[in-house]
Design a protein around this motif. Structure first.
Motif, short mmCIF file in Angstrom:
data_model
loop_
_atom_site.label_atom_id
_atom_site.label_comp_id
_atom_site.label_asym_id
_atom_site.label_seq_id
_atom_site.Cartn_x
_atom_site.Cartn_y
_atom_site.Cartn_z
N THR A 120 -0.08 116.13 79.45
CA THR A 120 0.47 114.81 79.13
C THR A 120 -0.08 113.75 80.08
N GLU A 121 -0.11 114.07 81.37
CA GLU A 121 -0.65 113.13 82.35
C GLU A 121 -2.13 112.86 82.11
N ARG A 122 -2.86 113.91 81.77
CA ARG A 122 -4.30 113.76 81.54
C ARG A 122 -4.59 112.87 80.35
N ARG A 123 -3.84 113.09 79.25
CA ARG A 123 -4.05 112.26 78.06
C ARG A 123 -3.70 110.81 78.33
N GLN A 124 -2.61 110.56 79.06
CA GLN A 124 -2.22 109.18 79.37
C GLN A 124 -3.26 108.52 80.27
N GLN A 125 -3.79 109.27 81.24
CA GLN A 125 -4.81 108.71 82.11
C GLN A 125 -6.07 108.37 81.32
N GLN A 126 -6.42 109.19 80.35
CA GLN A 126 -7.59 108.91 79.51
C GLN A 126 -7.39 107.63 78.71
N VAL A 127 -6.17 107.43 78.21
CA VAL A 127 -5.86 106.19 77.48
C VAL A 127 -6.00 104.99 78.41
N ASN A 128 -5.45 105.10 79.61
CA ASN A 128 -5.53 104.00 80.58
C ASN A 128 -6.97 103.70 80.96
N THR A 129 -7.75 104.74 81.17
CA THR A 129 -9.15 104.54 81.56
C THR A 129 -9.95 103.93 80.42
N ALA A 130 -9.68 104.35 79.19
CA ALA A 130 -10.38 103.76 78.05
C ALA A 130 -10.10 102.26 77.94
N GLU B 115 1.96 121.81 80.47
CA GLU B 115 2.27 120.76 79.49
C GLU B 115 2.33 119.39 80.15
N GLN B 116 2.93 119.34 81.34
CA GLN B 116 3.01 118.06 82.05
C GLN B 116 1.63 117.59 82.46
N ARG B 117 0.80 118.52 82.90
CA ARG B 117 -0.57 118.19 83.28
C ARG B 117 -1.33 117.61 82.10
N ASN C 209 -6.85 114.03 95.82
CA ASN C 209 -7.31 114.77 94.63
C ASN C 209 -6.17 115.29 93.77
N ARG C 210 -5.00 115.60 94.36
CA ARG C 210 -3.83 116.07 93.62
C ARG C 210 -4.16 117.23 92.66
N ASN C 211 -5.03 118.12 93.11
CA ASN C 211 -5.40 119.27 92.27
C ASN C 211 -4.42 120.43 92.38
N GLY C 212 -3.55 120.40 93.39
CA GLY C 212 -2.57 121.47 93.53
C GLY C 212 -1.24 121.11 92.89
N TRP C 213 -0.49 122.13 92.50
CA TRP C 213 0.82 121.89 91.89
C TRP C 213 1.76 123.06 92.23
N TYR C 214 3.04 122.76 92.20
CA TYR C 214 4.03 123.82 92.35
C TYR C 214 5.30 123.41 91.61
N VAL C 215 6.08 124.41 91.28
CA VAL C 215 7.38 124.18 90.67
C VAL C 215 8.30 125.33 91.07
#
Length: 315
Positions: free
Chosen positions: A119-129, A115-117, A66-72
């Motif tokens: 960016t990743e979300r928008r790119q994934q939406q492009v790929n899925t489309a 911001e990174q999230r 799921n990769r719903n968690g994040w840390y930095v």
């Protein structure tokens, strides 16, 4: 908020955006501090890297991958972690108290993660489309004998089929951006990572229409179209009704009437079908159309159910 890293017991109770602490202590490394904090959420075994980059991990309350968690870790004294599906976010430090510099580092790290999230979300939406358009182009017409269609006693109405799954095209601003797959057992799933908010399908044609209905599921939309011969927009679920209704009202001429066709979730607490349909109707100044059930009916909840029930009883 800033949370001081703690020893056992590390966590007493969970609330959105907050942590209840017991014992506090200093840690020699931020990796140890963050590891203890994540363990309170059932996340263990991570090779934590204090390199300033945003890292993703699986949360314990969702399926693997799921990769719903994040840390930095913006420094060797501060770490920020959170969970995208809940919006929760926390900060840990190696010290026994926070300082302004640590707080500033935490804020910047959280902003960078967001911001990174995005960016990743928008790119994934492009790929899925792109995937959706490939699948749609390669798919054949839906089999009228598909088990889901025969169970619902509905025609395909332009659906296509890939293997055993019916494909419902979902559009946003006139572009195909996702597909909802309807499997033989009735399970429905969009493509992974695609846009879902505000997307909609359509049964019938909008051109020349004087009235348009908005419904939740494809089967409900198809049943309404067959009964009323007016185009029906498919919002997929109650939570998406308002977003779809708003966009539809913005794009259609004012003289075209929009009506929300509600699912009557009368056996569900809060009746989300009716509640969300009324909110969507209120948002655009529309009316709500409700299904009518037999006096002793304990099964039907939407227009597709009613249509099927009447066909089964020869009405």
């Amino acid at each position: 908020m800033t949370e001081f890293a703690k020893k056992t017991p590390a966590y007493v109770g969970r609330e959105h955006g907050s942590i209840h602490k017991s014992e506090c202590r200093q840690y020699s490394t931020i990796e140890q501090a963050l590891g203890d904090a994540l363990a309170a959420y059932g996340v263990t075994g991570l090779a934590i890297r204090a390199d300033g980059d945003v890292h993703r991990f699986d949360t314990a309350d969702k399926a693997k991958g799921n990769r719903n968690g994040w840390y930095v870790c913006p420094s060797l004294e501060v770490a920020v972690y959170g969970f995208w599906h809940t919006g929760e976010q926390h900060t840990v430090t190696t010290g026994s108290k926070a300082d302004p510099a640590a707080a500033a580092e935490a804020r910047l790290a959280a902003m960078r993660a967001k911001e990174q999230r995005e960016t990743e979300r928008r790119q994934q939406q492009v790929n899925t489309a792109e995937q959706a358009r490939r699948w749609w182009a390669m798919a054949g017409a839906a089999d009228p004998g598909h088990s889901y269609l025969t169970k619902k006693r509905l025609a395909p109405h332009g659906l296509r089929q890939r293997d055993s799954a019916l494909l419902v095209p979902l559009f946003y601003d006139g572009e195909l951006v996702n597909l909802e797959r309807i499997f033989p057992d009735g399970a429905k799933r969009p493509l992974f990572g695609g846009r879902v908010k505000g997307v909609a399908g359509l049964v019938g044609k909008l051109a020349g229409a004087e009235r348009v209905l908005v419904a939740e599921g494809w089967a409900t939309a198809a049943a309404l179209y067959e009964a009323m011969n007016v185009p029906v927009v498919v919002a997929r679920n109650a939570d998406n009704l308002e977003a779809v209704a708003r966009r539809l009202r913005q794009h259609l001429p004012d003289n075209i009437t929009i009506t929300l066709a509600a699912d009557d979730d009368r056996f569900t607490d809060g009746n989300p079908g009716v509640t969300k349909a009324r909110l969507a109707a209120l948002a655009i100044g529309a009316k709500v159309l409700m299904p009518t059930f037999c006096a002793d009916c304990q099964r039907c909840t939407d227009f597709a159910d009613v249509a099927l029930c009447r066909k089964e009883h020869g009405l």
